[in-house]
Write a protein that holds these residues in place. Sequence first.
Motif, mmCIF file in Angstrom:
data_model
loop_
_atom_site.group_PDB
_atom_site.id
_atom_site.type_symbol
_atom_site.label_atom_id
_atom_site.label_comp_id
_atom_site.label_asym_id
_atom_site.label_seq_id
_atom_site.Cartn_x
_atom_site.Cartn_y
_atom_site.Cartn_z
ATOM 1 N N CYS A 102 0.601 -1.326 -0.001
ATOM 2 C CA CYS A 102 0.031 0.015 0.030
ATOM 3 C C CYS A 102 0.734 1.210 0.206
ATOM 4 O O CYS A 102 1.705 1.429 0.645
ATOM 5 N N ARG A 103 0.492 2.252 -0.907
ATOM 6 C CA ARG A 103 1.172 3.443 -1.032
ATOM 7 C C ARG A 103 0.165 4.555 -0.347
ATOM 8 O O ARG A 103 -0.781 4.163 -0.072
ATOM 9 N N THR A 104 0.781 5.801 -0.196
ATOM 10 C CA THR A 104 0.131 6.828 0.331
ATOM 11 C C THR A 104 0.073 7.983 -0.650
ATOM 12 O O THR A 104 1.029 8.109 -1.614
ATOM 13 N N THR A 106 -0.959 12.305 -0.420
ATOM 14 C CA THR A 106 -1.425 13.556 0.369
ATOM 15 C C THR A 106 -2.189 14.348 -0.337
ATOM 16 O O THR A 106 -2.296 14.817 -1.539
ATOM 17 N N SER A 111 -2.248 12.622 4.673
ATOM 18 C CA SER A 111 -1.789 11.180 4.064
ATOM 19 C C SER A 111 -2.916 10.389 3.758
ATOM 20 O O SER A 111 -3.646 10.080 5.249
ATOM 21 N N VAL A 112 -3.115 9.791 2.890
ATOM 22 C CA VAL A 112 -4.180 8.772 2.662
ATOM 23 C C VAL A 112 -3.560 7.428 2.005
ATOM 24 O O VAL A 112 -2.873 7.712 1.080
ATOM 25 N N PRO A 113 -4.148 6.151 2.347
ATOM 26 C CA PRO A 113 -3.406 4.941 1.912
ATOM 27 C C PRO A 113 -4.242 5.071 0.229
ATOM 28 O O PRO A 113 -5.151 5.260 0.224
ATOM 29 N N HIS A 135 -6.011 -1.824 4.340
ATOM 30 C CA HIS A 135 -5.258 -0.831 4.294
ATOM 31 C C HIS A 135 -5.644 0.401 4.695
ATOM 32 O O HIS A 135 -5.279 1.368 4.923
#
Length: 140
Positions: A102-104, A106, A111-113, A135
């Motif tokens: 899982c990346r994020t 902004t 910050s949001v997955p 996630h």
Amino acid sequence: MTETIHASCAAIDRRGMLISGASGRGKSDLLLRLLDRGAVLVSDDYTCLAAQDGRLLASPPQNIAGRIEVRGVGIVGRPFVEAVPIALLIDLDAAPERLPECRTTTLIGISVPVIALSALEPSAPIKVEAALHLHGLAFP
């Protein structure tokens, strides 16, 4: 701070999921199938975001609140919710990986997955629910 973005949004257990992607990628189709599985509409195609107390809140623009485009049918009214904390962003433009980390991203300083999915796969709504569980940000 507020911003309106080109993304649909649904909520499951008051946890919002933004669905982003270029026009024609299946945002409204995936949203409609999530609603059929018990999710609640926040917004279709455009979503207003606000940063509040370290959380990202999603609401529909007033002119489309409670409406979803059903391609081939027209604009349909549905119950909706507002000020839903965003727990996950579903990216329909990125290529899904077999076993992704899982990346994020902004959005307005928060910050949001992010998880990449193909919206038009039959299993997409189930994958969204699994991604939210695995996630998604938890909220009290």
